[in-house]
Design an enzyme around this catalytic site. Structure first.
Site, mmCIF file in Angstrom:
data_model
loop_
_atom_site.group_PDB
_atom_site.id
_atom_site.type_symbol
_atom_site.label_atom_id
_atom_site.label_comp_id
_atom_site.label_asym_id
_atom_site.label_seq_id
_atom_site.Cartn_x
_atom_site.Cartn_y
_atom_site.Cartn_z
ATOM 1 N N ASP A 10 0.874 -1.161 0.000
ATOM 2 C CA ASP A 10 0.000 0.000 0.000
ATOM 3 C C ASP A 10 0.925 1.229 0.000
ATOM 4 O O ASP A 10 2.106 1.118 0.350
ATOM 5 C CB ASP A 10 -0.877 -0.040 1.255
ATOM 6 C CG ASP A 10 -1.644 1.227 1.467
ATOM 7 O OD1 ASP A 10 -2.307 1.668 0.518
ATOM 8 O OD2 ASP A 10 -1.572 1.808 2.580
ATOM 9 N N ASP A 12 -0.139 5.052 0.914
ATOM 10 C CA ASP A 12 -0.401 6.038 1.969
ATOM 11 C C ASP A 12 -0.354 5.365 3.347
ATOM 12 O O ASP A 12 -1.162 4.476 3.638
ATOM 13 C CB ASP A 12 -1.804 6.656 1.782
ATOM 14 C CG ASP A 12 -1.925 7.410 0.455
ATOM 15 O OD1 ASP A 12 -0.964 8.081 0.071
ATOM 16 O OD2 ASP A 12 -2.989 7.296 -0.189
#
Ligand code: BG6
Ligand code: MG
Length: 218
Positions: A10, A12
């Site tokens: 991922d 963020d």
């Protein structure tokens, strides 16, 4: 022993702390519109799409579609203003070492982010060359907790889902990784990512060899 050929990250809150920027942008919008919102409530917004985030922030308040679009655009402007301040020093501790070790070990690395701003963030961090595939909210519109972003990344890497490890900071992201049939590393507090196969506070103290040892027995 389980075969592992790829890590799917991922963006963020994992690679960089832009989850804080998302929070600040939503908080600013909420304050301007007189909607009660807090850092604690923001935990539910991690990993989910812009639209779903707005719905969660509204907590049942009804607004017109025109207003919804205007508010999402405004939040995004506030977010991009913050992203503009990013530079390569914004890469979180441990990330570059892990990415370098993955390459050295002949393993693949990808980004799978719900964000439509992922290309801008990766450019600001100067990290593009570390990834064999980048899948974002512009390419796959069905956001986490659906498995679609991770499945698309695995497909682009040419790795079967069962050989992929997801690295996530969001509860919705761990759910998405599990739904994709992948191993999951969760970063952050137990109450958020405790359901991951391997929960860790962050990546600062991790070594690839230790991670593989722990994951291969799952
Ligand atoms: C995720 C973030 O990566 O992307 C969420 O964790 C955000 O907070 C989502 O809402 C969508 O991002 P964007 O940049 O397209 O609004
Ligand atoms: Mg995240």
């Amino acid at each position: 022993m389980r075969k592992i050929t790829a890590f799917i990250f991922d963006l963020d809150g994992v690679i960089t702390d832009t989850s804080e920027f998302h929070y600040q942008a939503w908080q600013r919008l909420a304050d301007e519109e007189g909607i009660p919102f807090s850092r604690a409530e923001n935990e539910k917004l991690r990993g989910v799409s812009r639209r779903e985030s707005l719905n969660l922030m509204l907590k049942g308040r009804v607004i017109s579609e025109e207003t919804a679009q205007a508010w999402m655009e405004r939040k995004n402007r506030y977010y991009i203003d913050l992203v503009k301040t990013l530079d390569p020093s914004g890469v979180l501790p441990g990330v570059k070492t892990l990415l370098t070790d993955l390459k050295a070990a002949g393993l693949l690395a990808a980004i799978a982010s719900s964000s439509k701003n992922a290309p801008l963030v990766i450019e600001k961090l100067a990290l593009g060359s570390y990834f064999d595939a980048i899948v974002d909210g512009l390419i796959v519109t069905k956001s986490k907790p659906a498995p679609d972003l991770f499945l698309r990344a695995a497909q682009e890497l040419g790795s079967p889902a069962a050989e992929c490890v997801v690295v996530e900071d969001a509860a919705a992201g761990i759910d998405a990784g599990k739904a994709a049939g992948m191993l999951t590393i969760g970063l952050g507090p137990q109450e958020r990512i405790g359901h991951a196969d391997l929960p860790l506070p962050d990546l600062s103290q991790t070594h690839l060899s230790d991670l593989l040892k722990q994951l291969q027995t799952k």
